[in-house]
Scaffold this motif. Structure first.
Motif, short mmCIF file in Angstrom:
data_model
loop_
_atom_site.label_atom_id
_atom_site.label_comp_id
_atom_site.label_asym_id
_atom_site.label_seq_id
_atom_site.Cartn_x
_atom_site.Cartn_y
_atom_site.Cartn_z
N ASP A 59 -2.64 3.61 -6.82
CA ASP A 59 -1.61 2.80 -6.18
C ASP A 59 -0.68 3.64 -5.31
N ARG A 84 -4.16 3.24 -11.94
CA ARG A 84 -2.81 3.08 -11.41
C ARG A 84 -1.87 4.03 -12.14
N SER A 89 -2.51 1.85 -17.86
CA SER A 89 -3.68 2.01 -17.00
C SER A 89 -4.34 3.37 -17.22
#
Length: 114
Positions: A59, A84, A89
């Motif tokens: 991200d 991410r 995550s």
């Protein structure tokens, strides 16, 4: 695993609590690269000597930077974990990639035959 696996983390300006999570998985951060440097977008990057894993924080990375580091990891023969920049995550990506936590409750349960 004896000793820590050395990783290069690519993406994000700050890592927050991610180094603590990685330490729980016997992974030490050899180098953190934000990926913002314009040179990362245009050149083929070589991983530092001794790198055993590349972690991409998706991200916070552009496509070209991600592609460059995936290619460098492939050439070096090291695994890539992409996720991410969140603890959940990262935990999920590490588990799916086979890097189990040394102190995870699930690991202890499995060992007790429950």
């Amino acid at each position: 695993m004896i000793g820590n696996m050395r990783a290069v983390v690519v993406g994000a300006d700050r890592l927050g609590n991610i180094p603590v999570l990685l330490k729980d998985h016997n992974i030490e951060i050899k180098q953190h690269i934000s990926g913002r440097d314009p040179s990362h977008q245009k050149k083929t990057y070589q991983l530092p000597t001794g790198t055993q894993m590349v972690i991409l924080l998706t991200d916070f990375l552009g496509h070209n930077v991600m592609k460059s580091f995936r290619s460098a990891a492939q050439k070096a023969g090291v695994p890539v974990v992409a996720c991410r920049r969140s603890l959940c995550s990262m935990q999920q990506a590490l588990t799916q990639s086979g890097f189990s936590c040394a102190d995870c409750p699930q690991r202890h349960k499995a060992g007790k035959g429950n």
